[in-house]
Design a protein around this motif. Structure first.
Motif, PDB file in Angstrom:
ATOM      1  N   SER A   7       0.840  -1.197   0.000  1.00  2.00           N
ATOM      2  CA  SER A   7       0.000   0.000   0.000  1.00  2.00           C
ATOM      3  C   SER A   7       0.868   1.236   0.000  1.00  2.00           C
ATOM      4  O   SER A   7       2.090   1.173   0.180  1.00  2.00           O
ATOM      5  CB  SER A   7      -0.910   0.008   1.232  1.00  2.00           C
ATOM      6  OG  SER A   7      -1.848   1.065   1.157  1.00  2.00           O
ATOM      7  N   ILE A   9       1.971   3.521  -2.155  1.00  2.00           N
ATOM      8  CA  ILE A   9       3.085   3.651  -3.086  1.00  2.00           C
ATOM      9  C   ILE A   9       3.394   5.119  -3.333  1.00  2.00           C
ATOM     10  O   ILE A   9       4.553   5.525  -3.438  1.00  2.00           O
ATOM     11  CB  ILE A   9       2.759   2.924  -4.410  1.00  2.00           C
ATOM     12  CG1 ILE A   9       2.610   1.423  -4.167  1.00  2.00           C
ATOM     13  CG2 ILE A   9       3.832   3.177  -5.448  1.00  2.00           C
ATOM     14  CD1 ILE A   9       1.211   0.932  -3.990  1.00  2.00           C
ATOM     15  N   LEU A  16       8.463   0.677  -5.488  1.00  2.00           N
ATOM     16  CA  LEU A  16       7.548  -0.406  -5.862  1.00  2.00           C
ATOM     17  C   LEU A  16       8.279  -1.490  -6.645  1.00  2.00           C
ATOM     18  O   LEU A  16       8.035  -2.687  -6.426  1.00  2.00           O
ATOM     19  CB  LEU A  16       6.386   0.152  -6.670  1.00  2.00           C
ATOM     20  CG  LEU A  16       5.306  -0.837  -7.114  1.00  2.00           C
ATOM     21  CD1 LEU A  16       4.707  -1.595  -5.935  1.00  2.00           C
ATOM     22  CD2 LEU A  16       4.208  -0.122  -7.891  1.00  2.00           C
ATOM     23  N   VAL A  33      -3.520  -5.009  -2.862  1.00  2.00           N
ATOM     24  CA  VAL A  33      -3.080  -3.611  -2.816  1.00  2.00           C
ATOM     25  C   VAL A  33      -4.121  -2.786  -2.060  1.00  2.00           C
ATOM     26  O   VAL A  33      -5.299  -2.796  -2.414  1.00  2.00           O
ATOM     27  CB  VAL A  33      -2.882  -3.046  -4.239  1.00  2.00           C
ATOM     28  CG1 VAL A  33      -2.331  -1.625  -4.169  1.00  2.00           C
ATOM     29  CG2 VAL A  33      -1.948  -3.938  -5.054  1.00  2.00           C
ATOM     30  N   ILE A  37      -1.982   5.018  -4.604  1.00  2.00           N
ATOM     31  CA  ILE A  37      -1.098   4.533  -5.649  1.00  2.00           C
ATOM     32  C   ILE A  37      -0.226   5.628  -6.256  1.00  2.00           C
ATOM     33  O   ILE A  37       0.981   5.435  -6.445  1.00  2.00           O
ATOM     34  CB  ILE A  37      -1.930   3.850  -6.763  1.00  2.00           C
ATOM     35  CG1 ILE A  37      -2.719   2.669  -6.178  1.00  2.00           C
ATOM     36  CG2 ILE A  37      -1.038   3.371  -7.898  1.00  2.00           C
ATOM     37  CD1 ILE A  37      -3.812   2.140  -7.098  1.00  2.00           C
ATOM     38  N   SER A  47       3.651   4.026 -11.605  1.00  2.00           N
ATOM     39  CA  SER A  47       3.195   3.334 -10.397  1.00  2.00           C
ATOM     40  C   SER A  47       1.845   2.667 -10.638  1.00  2.00           C
ATOM     41  O   SER A  47       1.637   1.502 -10.273  1.00  2.00           O
ATOM     42  CB  SER A  47       3.093   4.319  -9.236  1.00  2.00           C
ATOM     43  OG  SER A  47       4.344   4.876  -8.916  1.00  2.00           O
ATOM     44  N   ILE A  51       0.853  -1.444 -10.706  1.00  2.00           N
ATOM     45  CA  ILE A  51      -0.221  -2.023  -9.894  1.00  2.00           C
ATOM     46  C   ILE A  51      -1.240  -2.728 -10.779  1.00  2.00           C
ATOM     47  O   ILE A  51      -1.670  -3.861 -10.483  1.00  2.00           O
ATOM     48  CB  ILE A  51      -0.895  -0.925  -9.046  1.00  2.00           C
ATOM     49  CG1 ILE A  51       0.066  -0.404  -7.976  1.00  2.00           C
ATOM     50  CG2 ILE A  51      -2.188  -1.461  -8.409  1.00  2.00           C
ATOM     51  CD1 ILE A  51       0.577  -1.446  -6.999  1.00  2.00           C
ATOM     52  N   GLN A  52      -1.638  -2.109 -11.872  1.00  2.00           N
ATOM     53  CA  GLN A  52      -2.618  -2.720 -12.772  1.00  2.00           C
ATOM     54  C   GLN A  52      -2.085  -4.008 -13.395  1.00  2.00           C
ATOM     55  O   GLN A  52      -2.847  -4.938 -13.651  1.00  2.00           O
ATOM     56  CB  GLN A  52      -3.029  -1.726 -13.851  1.00  2.00           C
ATOM     57  CG  GLN A  52      -3.865  -0.571 -13.318  1.00  2.00           C
ATOM     58  CD  GLN A  52      -4.103   0.504 -14.357  1.00  2.00           C
ATOM     59  OE1 GLN A  52      -3.253   0.784 -15.191  1.00  2.00           O
ATOM     60  NE2 GLN A  52      -5.274   1.128 -14.315  1.00  2.00           N
ATOM     61  N   VAL A  58      -7.514  -4.497  -5.806  1.00  2.00           N
ATOM     62  CA  VAL A  58      -6.957  -3.222  -5.367  1.00  2.00           C
ATOM     63  C   VAL A  58      -8.083  -2.437  -4.712  1.00  2.00           C
ATOM     64  O   VAL A  58      -9.193  -2.368  -5.242  1.00  2.00           O
ATOM     65  CB  VAL A  58      -6.388  -2.421  -6.558  1.00  2.00           C
ATOM     66  CG1 VAL A  58      -5.789  -1.097  -6.079  1.00  2.00           C
ATOM     67  CG2 VAL A  58      -5.359  -3.245  -7.318  1.00  2.00           C
TER      68      VAL A  58
END
Length: 239
Positions: A7, A9, A16, A33, A37, A47, A51-52, A58
């Motif tokens: 978490s 980020i 990351l 997550v 972000i 970033s 994540i995606q 998320v």
């Protein structure tokens, strides 16, 4: 089963990268997550893309909400409001409309069941993206703020950038700290690791080194609107 919770980020894609490499090395089965972000870092777009790319659950943090609709009076100190909205505008300028739509539609909590062990996770508290529950809060405050209305064995949250693990009423309460902006004075990215095997539970806070100077240089290169303060946070591990 090994589960990593990451978490906060905050646009620090360098941190990351390091955390995701550490997670891969540990042969983690699943990553979740818990929000925040993009906002306040030099690489919001990268970033978000990282994540995606995880293709995982998320949830939304307060900073994701700020990116979508701006920082409102009363949510931060009055003297910081204008500057934080300037930072927000800079961040939005690095994202596309589809990115904003993605952030806007994130869920606000998640629940996980692994071999009968129930985990509840959210950014700040079950009913707020903004409420602050610090590590030194008394048991009753943590119980009423973090452990209701969910009935879980492990409660995981983020938001405060100060990781800890506590045991209250036979339950585990875990704050996973921040990947991109730790506030506890340790200049290493933080995330939470939960291992469940045959009903046994192991919880741990992981701290990961990353290239601080590269991030500081990036704040300069992108001419971030609050770069001097943010560089100090990166360098000192506290705000």
């Amino acid at each position: 089963m090994k589960i990593a919770f990451i978490s906060d980020i905050h646009g620090n894609a360098v941190a990351l990268d390091a955390v995701l490499a550490d997670i891969k090395q540990k042969n983690v089965d699943k990553i979740y997550v818990l929000g925040d972000i993009c906002y306040r870092g030099p690489e919001p777009k990268r970033s978000l893309e990282l994540i995606q790319s995880l293709n995982t659950d998320v949830i939304k943090g307060n900073a994701d909400e700020w990116v979508v609709r701006g920082v409102r009076a009363g949510e931060v100190p009055d003297h910081a409001l204008e500057l934080m909205n300037t930072e927000r505008q800079w961040t939005v300028g690095k994202l596309g409309s589809s990115d904003l739509h993605y952030l806007e539609n994130l869920q606000t909590h998640l629940t996980v069941n692994v071999d009968g062990i129930k985990i509840a996770a959210y950014h700040a508290t079950p009913d707020s993206l903004f409420k602050i529950v610090l590590p030194n809060a008394d048991d009753e405050t943590i119980n009423t703020s973090l452990m209701k209305p969910f009935d879980a064995d492990i409660y995981v949250y983020a938001h405060i950038h100060r990781p800890y693990v506590r045991y209250i009423n036979g339950k585990v309460v875990m704050n996973i700290g921040s990947v991109g902006l730790p506030f506890d004075g340790l200049t290493k990215a933080s995330y939470g690791l939960v291992e469940i095997e045959q009903g046994n539970i192991n919880t741990a806070i992981q701290r990961v080194s990353y290239d601080l100077e590269k991030v500081i240089q990036l704040y300069e290169e992108v001419n971030y609107p609050n770069k001097d303060m943010m560089k100090q946070v990166i360098r000192n591990g506290k705000i």
